[in-house]
Design a protein around this motif. Structure first.
Motif, PDB file in Angstrom:
ATOM      1  N   SER A 291      56.265  45.894  61.093  1.00  0.00           N
ATOM      2  CA  SER A 291      55.688  44.733  61.782  1.00  0.00           C
ATOM      3  C   SER A 291      56.636  43.535  61.727  1.00  0.00           C
ATOM      4  CB  SER A 291      54.332  44.379  61.172  1.00  0.00           C
ATOM      5  OG  SER A 291      54.463  43.997  59.815  1.00  0.00           O
ATOM      6  N   LEU A 295      58.575  41.363  64.564  1.00  0.00           N
ATOM      7  CA  LEU A 295      58.352  39.919  64.677  1.00  0.00           C
ATOM      8  C   LEU A 295      59.655  39.129  64.579  1.00  0.00           C
ATOM      9  CD1 LEU A 295      55.103  39.198  62.629  1.00  0.00           C
ATOM     10  CD2 LEU A 295      55.447  38.882  65.078  1.00  0.00           C
ATOM     11  N   ILE A 353      51.869  45.545  68.834  1.00  0.00           N
ATOM     12  CA  ILE A 353      53.130  44.815  68.640  1.00  0.00           C
ATOM     13  C   ILE A 353      54.239  45.476  69.464  1.00  0.00           C
ATOM     14  CG2 ILE A 353      54.927  44.190  66.976  1.00  0.00           C
ATOM     15  CD1 ILE A 353      52.746  43.976  64.852  1.00  0.00           C
ATOM     16  N   ILE A 379      51.456  40.589  71.147  1.00  0.00           N
ATOM     17  CA  ILE A 379      52.114  40.758  69.843  1.00  0.00           C
ATOM     18  C   ILE A 379      51.298  40.073  68.749  1.00  0.00           C
ATOM     19  CG2 ILE A 379      54.196  40.206  68.516  1.00  0.00           C
ATOM     20  CD1 ILE A 379      55.721  40.341  71.218  1.00  0.00           C
ATOM     21  N   SER A 380      50.785  38.896  69.066  1.00  0.00           N
ATOM     22  CA  SER A 380      49.991  38.144  68.096  1.00  0.00           C
ATOM     23  C   SER A 380      48.717  38.887  67.723  1.00  0.00           C
ATOM     24  CB  SER A 380      49.649  36.772  68.689  1.00  0.00           C
ATOM     25  OG  SER A 380      48.789  36.048  67.854  1.00  0.00           O
ATOM     26  N   THR A 383      49.564  41.763  65.411  1.00  0.00           N
ATOM     27  CA  THR A 383      49.880  41.287  64.058  1.00  0.00           C
ATOM     28  C   THR A 383      48.609  40.912  63.302  1.00  0.00           C
ATOM     29  OG1 THR A 383      51.993  40.436  64.883  1.00  0.00           O
ATOM     30  CG2 THR A 383      51.249  39.639  62.739  1.00  0.00           C
TER      31      THR A 383
END
Length: 469
Positions: A291, A295, A353, A379-380, A383
């Motif tokens: 992850s 990121l 993600i 993506i947020s 996560t």
């Protein structure tokens, strides 16, 4: 004469803890956010530093950024064990003191070497802060409050990168680079006062259950992690197959292997490598690293994309990543109410993600920001969905009295994944100069996305092999 009543040993069963106070949770999460934020904040100040009176070379600039990360990640596991053994609140306050001391040295730096040294001292402070905060939460929160506490902790860690980008952008555009470090000093002092007033002391773990500091094991593991991180971070500059990088990887692998051999024979190792025989722990560690691999790859290209392709200033580029906060804030609350299996939550979050990174790889100079922001939201959401489960799985795989050590393992996985994400992305960008920045960004994010998607499948399989007790 009546003999004195023996006191209960520190590790004897204690009364159920009272509900976790919001002031305690807020203070600990603020410490996490600040420590994690300094990983990213310096990146947006590199242009200003390169033209400053310090006149750093390209190698010194790289070490200004990386000294914090290398020391931070390299010391996390022994720092977690140190807090578990000698006191978590004391470790947290010591970490805040080192964090402020390093910032002071950086703010007063008259040479690149002094700036790099200050960053390293702050990294050592952060290594004490991160596991101590998680360990305190796991010790003071009742069982029913732990998922919420861990979700808040992981949110703070995730938001730290975003706040660091925003703060670095604002400082880079409107102030001197020294202002970043001057702000950290009073902030660390305020956090220390808040910790002293709101955070209870937890029982030290003593006797046979106390984590061993294991000087030889600590030296071998820390040296191995430092060598591996050095190789990862320096690889874009020197090449993955250069003698220097191959030697760093070989040294790191040898030291880690020696640590494993030593720990398997030792009666009191820093930690027992056999904990990784648990499929759940292996899957959660892999998922955590994957992850942050995704990121920080995004963080690395985001500011360059927004400034070079979209023409944003540093401050506006920092603000433009705010959509990444939305899913991190709201999705964990929804996930906490959903009693889905961990394999679905963790694997599904990583899959989101990866899909978001694939979408972001299609962005170029003509892509509307609203479209790019939608991929940031995906993506947020991923996560926010997977990180609390992954973190709780790593920490929960170890006994409660080793919560600091578990947090050190989890955060080490984060930082190694982050370093790999930046290194792989930087190398890919450097090898795609003919297609311009947008072409290199597309290639880098696609590679990273495929790795994250593959990790999602492996994590789901790993959780699936865990037997129910």
């Amino acid at each position: 004469m009546k003999p004195p009543t023996p006191s209960a040993p520190p590790d004897s069963p204690r009364p159920a803890p009272s509900p976790l106070k919001r002031s305690t949770l807020f203070t600990l999460c603020a410490c996490v956010l600040v420590a994690q934020g300094m990983v990213a904040a310096i990146n947006l100040l590199v242009p200003q530093l390169s033209s400053s009176g310090l006149h750093p070379s390209s190698s010194e600039l790289l070490w200004t950024v990386d000294a914090y990360v290398i020391v931070f990640a390299g010391l996390l596991i022994p720092a977690g064990a140190l807090g578990d053994r000698y006191g978590r609140k004391g470790a947290l306050l010591t970490g805040l003191g080192l964090f402020a001391a390093g910032a002071t040295v950086s703010a007063l730096a008259v040479s690149p070497a002094m700036l790099i040294a200050g960053r390293g001292v702050s990294g050592a402070g952060a290594a004490l802060i991160m596991p101590a905060t998680m360990s305190i939460l796991m010790r003071v929160a009742p069982q029913e409050d732990r998922p919420r506490a861990v979700a808040s902790w992981t949110l703070a860690a995730g938001l730290g990168g975003l706040v660091g980008n925003l703060g670095g952008g604002l400082v880079g555009q409107y102030l001197s680079w020294r202002a970043l470090f001057w702000v950290v000093m009073p902030l660390a002092a305020l956090l220390a006062v808040a910790v002293a007033r709101t955070t209870p002391r937890t029982d030290k773990t003593v006797g046979d259950r106390a984590p061993s500091l294991d000087p030889l094991g600590t030296l071998l593991l820390t040296g191995g992690l430092l060598a591996l991180l050095f190789g990862i971070i320096e690889s874009p500059m020197h090449g993955w197959t250069s003698t220097r990088i191959l030697a760093a990887f070989a040294l790191g692998a040898a030291l880690v292997a020696l640590f494993v051999a030593h720990a398997l024979r030792s009666r009191a190792p820093l930690f027992d490598p056999r904990v990784f025989a648990t499929p759940r722990l292996r899957a959660a560690t892999l998922g955590t690293a994957a992850s942050f691999f995704g990121l920080f790859s995004l963080f690395y290209v985001n500011s360059q994309y927004l400034q070079y392709e979209k023409g944003y200033g540093a401050a506006r580029a920092g603000l433009a990543i705010i959509p990444l906060t939305i899913g991190m804030v709201f999705v964990p609350k929804l996930a906490a109410r959903w009693s889905g299996p961990p394999r679905v939550i963790a694997g599904g979050g990583l899959l989101l993600i990866g899909l978001g990174l694939l979408g972001a790889s299609t962005a170029n100079g003509s892509t509307p920001y609203a479209v790019y922001a939608c991929w940031l939201l995906v993506i947020s959401a991923g996560t926010g969905l997977c990180m609390p489960t992954l973190t709780l799985s790593v920490v929960g795989s170890l006994p409660p009295h080793q919560a600091g050590l578990g947090s050190g393992l989890s955060t080490s996985a984060r930082e190694v994944g982050a370093a790999l994400g930046v290194a792989v992305t930087g190398t890919t960008l450097a090898s795609h100069t003919s297609g311009g920045f947008a072409g290199g960004m597309a290639a880098a994010l696609r590679i990273v996305a495929l790795v994250v998607i593959a990790a999602a499948a492996l994590v789901a399989l790993g959780y699936g092999t865990t037997r129910k007790k």
